[in-house]
Enzyme design. Sequence first.
Site, mmCIF file in Angstrom:
data_model
loop_
_atom_site.group_PDB
_atom_site.id
_atom_site.type_symbol
_atom_site.label_atom_id
_atom_site.label_comp_id
_atom_site.label_asym_id
_atom_site.label_seq_id
_atom_site.Cartn_x
_atom_site.Cartn_y
_atom_site.Cartn_z
ATOM 1 N N HIS A 131 49.247 45.646 47.958
ATOM 2 C CA HIS A 131 49.044 45.152 46.596
ATOM 3 C C HIS A 131 49.645 43.766 46.415
ATOM 4 O O HIS A 131 49.114 42.952 45.647
ATOM 5 C CB HIS A 131 49.626 46.127 45.581
ATOM 6 C CG HIS A 131 48.761 47.318 45.338
ATOM 7 N ND1 HIS A 131 49.212 48.452 44.692
ATOM 8 C CD2 HIS A 131 47.471 47.559 45.661
ATOM 9 C CE1 HIS A 131 48.228 49.349 44.623
ATOM 10 N NE2 HIS A 131 47.164 48.825 45.214
ATOM 11 N N HIS A 177 36.449 47.319 49.778
ATOM 12 C CA HIS A 177 37.454 46.436 50.377
ATOM 13 C C HIS A 177 36.931 45.787 51.652
ATOM 14 O O HIS A 177 37.099 44.582 51.873
ATOM 15 C CB HIS A 177 38.729 47.218 50.678
ATOM 16 C CG HIS A 177 39.559 47.519 49.473
ATOM 17 N ND1 HIS A 177 40.307 46.575 48.811
ATOM 18 C CD2 HIS A 177 39.762 48.680 48.809
ATOM 19 C CE1 HIS A 177 40.945 47.121 47.800
ATOM 20 N NE2 HIS A 177 40.631 48.407 47.768
#
Length: 412
Positions: free
Chosen positions: A252, A386
């Site tokens: 993150h 992703h």
Amino acid sequence: MNAKKYEIGTAENRAFLKEICMRLLEFGRRFPAPGGSAYYLNEDGTPWKEKNREVYETCRMAHVYAIGEFLGFKGGKELVEAAIRALRGEMKDKENGGWYAGLDAEDIPLSGKLCYAHAFVILGASSAVLAGVDGAKELLGEAIEVYDRYFWNEAEGLSCDTWNTEFTVRDDYRGLNANMHTVEAFLAAADVLEDETYRVRAGRIIKSVVSWAEKNCWRIPEHYTKEWVPDLDCNRERPDDPFKPYGATPGHGLEWSRLITQWALSAHEEKEAAAPYIEAAKNLYHRAIADGWNADGAPGVVYTTDWDGKPVVHDRMHWTLAEAINTAAVLYRVTGDERYGADYAEFMKYLDETVLDHENGSWFHQLDRENHVAGTVWPGKPDLYHALQACLIPYYAPEFSIALAVKRKQER
């Protein structure tokens, strides 16, 4: 070995990513259930029909195949249409408003209303609008209206996380995972609608995150009380939670770094105004790589660390590598610093040698600390989002949302 295959800017690397991208699109094309929602996918891309069909995955598939349509992938638009049909149909709560978290194998709605899922409705609808899908514009308008009513807090400049299904009880938990994807969704909406309201909102979230990260050695606190006080012990007893893990999540940190860079470049015409945020993005990147990459004697980004940067969950999730690839490429393009190019090449080599499934397609979604395939958190291969973005972001203009950049062919 042809090292140029891994080096940013080479014809060989571009060709390698294009091959991966097209294989991903082919791998996931069997996702639609009869109502259009996204089946969870097995190791070979076949539907895993016993698993829940999640709203966020359905939105991701709409986003992915909208991009596929712009790339000339045959049947891409029809797949976007299937996902949008589900979001306007079986996944929509017509009684209470908004969208269910998902549907189980018996088509029973999952309980709760999630900010995370609603942010992805905005993203998926935005990409579908660009693809010219019928009903997408109406879906985007409704998604923004629901989000504004229940999740966005104008006074705080941040979003809450979870309601009950009826939108009558709001959970006290506050988190940055949903806010991170809200930034992504708001930037996409700002680009598609040409409405700077959402870019301004993204910036307000980012300014809070940068402040919290800077005070915490650039390790981002993920979990908060309803007053937005960091809860650094949240889920200590369940450290590998797929959405709310304990500790810092280096992946993150990488993802925030890239989104901050995108916002800074798109919101500020003057380099001087963007510079503090680019510096913050660099700090987040360097902390995440120092803590997460090769942290235990093997390549890969560990899932989580404690607040001193020591690994807690050593498993490597495929999305953390995708974000490492994206962010190294973006920072290389923006700064010209060769160390980001060197990191990118290292990440690409690891992708090719370890994370790509050259036999069945897609990327292995979870590897253990020895880089053996695992499935405790992410069995199968449900997610193209992703991985597909990591095939494209390295070569498209970083100031634009990726779907718009691909549609406009804004390559770098």
